[in-house]
Design an enzyme around this catalytic site. Structure first.
Site, mmCIF file in Angstrom:
data_model
loop_
_atom_site.group_PDB
_atom_site.id
_atom_site.type_symbol
_atom_site.label_atom_id
_atom_site.label_comp_id
_atom_site.label_asym_id
_atom_site.label_seq_id
_atom_site.Cartn_x
_atom_site.Cartn_y
_atom_site.Cartn_z
ATOM 1 N N ASP A 264 -2.493 -9.477 1.480
ATOM 2 C CA ASP A 264 -2.516 -10.001 2.873
ATOM 3 C C ASP A 264 -3.012 -11.455 3.045
ATOM 4 O O ASP A 264 -3.712 -11.757 2.464
ATOM 5 C CB ASP A 264 -3.158 -8.827 3.604
ATOM 6 C CG ASP A 264 -3.269 -9.157 5.195
ATOM 7 O OD1 ASP A 264 -2.136 -8.964 5.772
ATOM 8 O OD2 ASP A 264 -4.348 -9.785 5.857
ATOM 9 N N CYS B 221 -9.230 -10.032 0.278
ATOM 10 C CA CYS B 221 -8.197 -10.409 -0.502
ATOM 11 C C CYS B 221 -8.190 -11.841 -0.537
ATOM 12 O O CYS B 221 -8.040 -12.452 -1.654
ATOM 13 C CB CYS B 221 -6.755 -10.545 0.547
ATOM 14 S SG CYS B 221 -6.128 -8.800 1.010
ATOM 15 N N ARG C 242 -0.810 -6.621 6.623
ATOM 16 C CA ARG C 242 -1.137 -5.267 7.091
ATOM 17 C C ARG C 242 -1.021 -5.278 8.693
ATOM 18 O O ARG C 242 -1.298 -3.996 9.173
ATOM 19 C CB ARG C 242 -2.721 -5.316 7.011
ATOM 20 C CG ARG C 242 -3.469 -6.468 7.345
ATOM 21 C CD ARG C 242 -4.994 -6.575 6.864
ATOM 22 N NE ARG C 242 -5.690 -7.422 7.430
ATOM 23 C CZ ARG C 242 -7.018 -7.593 7.688
ATOM 24 N NH1 ARG C 242 -7.685 -6.606 7.429
ATOM 25 N NH2 ARG C 242 -7.427 -8.613 8.203
#
Length: 293
Positions: free
Chosen positions: A152, A158, A182
């Site tokens: 993401d 991430c 997301r």
């Protein structure tokens, strides 16, 4: 498999286990440790289905207290109450069913999580729909393992994972990124991922986004929506990003430091090799592949 069940069948919670060493330190130095009491066990007839059920559970955790064992409402299974968990063991002691969230059916003799094997196969088939050309790949020259990471633009872990991408590669791990905005389709998050996949240099664009830098808005024919929908089918919506999958489709959770991810992959490979050696000829399960998912 065993380490999962050990945690689920433990007599104490993980937080309680973490506090145990502190209690030991706080005890008076002169106090003698009390002898460990034998775990509670119901009285059952030797060689009975109840006895086999107890033996099956104890093969996973020898110290767990078993409060109750008896016939289950499901024919062919015994119901075992152990350490605040209810599990179901087949009358022959070969299978254990753990109900509830995260539950699964286990083959105790083969030491396989049958539910995980099935779900992993489904994920592996889903990922085949995404061409290799649509993955953003960071890989060493000769990777030992390849993982797929649904990622993401915004999530902190991430970004942390990508900040250590060089170390993952040094650990022999190739990372193939897929998009999972997301916040959903049409959001700013989604538009950022589209801009990455529409960039002339996707690797550079992804690295820029992970560093919090703005990208020029881009539009082009892309597979971001397809990747997102496949991620939903693979369960990424339930676990969040990053979601790390092995080449066999096994989910390793979210962010793991590079060395720990390598350890997890080595452990899975060793388990698969051991299972293959124990399996009858012609029924061996292949070890996790070193190539892409």
């Amino acid at each position: 498999m065993k380490r999962i069940l050990l945690a689920m069948l433990g007599a104490a919670s993980l937080s309680a286990c973490a506090q145990a060493p502190q209690a030991a330190v706080a005890a008076p130095a002169a106090a003698k440790p009390a002898a460990a009491a034998a775990p509670a066990t119901p009285k059952v007839a030797a060689g009975s289905a109840d006895a086999r059920a107890i033996e099956a559970v104890r093969s996973l955790n020898a110290t767990v207290a078993i409060d109750k064992v008896g016939a289950a409402a499901m024919p062919g299974f015994r119901e075992v109450v152990a350490g605040s968990q209810v599990v179901y063991v087949s009358d022959d002691g070969d299978y254990l069913f753990l109900p509830g969230p995260g539950g699964a059916l286990f083959n105790l003799r083969a030491k396989r999580n049958l539910t995980q094997d099935t779900v992993a196969g489904l994920r592996r088939d889903l990922l085949k729909a995404i061409p290799a050309s649509e993955r953003i790949v960071f890989a060493p020259a000769r990777p030992k393992y390849t993982v797929t990471v649904f990622t993401d633009a915004e999530c902190g872990y991430c970004r942390k994972l990508h900040s250590e991408i060089a170390e993952y590669n040094r650990q022999g791990i190739a990372v193939e990124y897929l998009a999972f905005p997301r916040m959903g389709l049409g959001t700013e998050d989604y538009k950022k991922m589209v801009s990455v996949w529409c960039a002339a240099d996707r690797r550079k664009a992804l690295t820029e986004v992970k560093a919090g830098r703005d990208l020029p808005a881009r539009q082009c024919p892309n597979t971001v929506e397809q990747q997102y929908r496949i991620g939903l089918q693979a369960g990424v919506g339930e676990t969040g990003t990053p979601t790390v999958l092995t080449a066999d489709g096994v989910q390793l959770g979210g962010y793991l430091p590079p060395a720990r991810l390598r350890e997890a992959l080595d452990s899975l490979a060793a388990e698969a090799k051991g299972a293959a050696q124990q399996a009858p000829t012609g029924a061996a399960r292949p070890a996790p592949a070193a190539g892409g998912a």
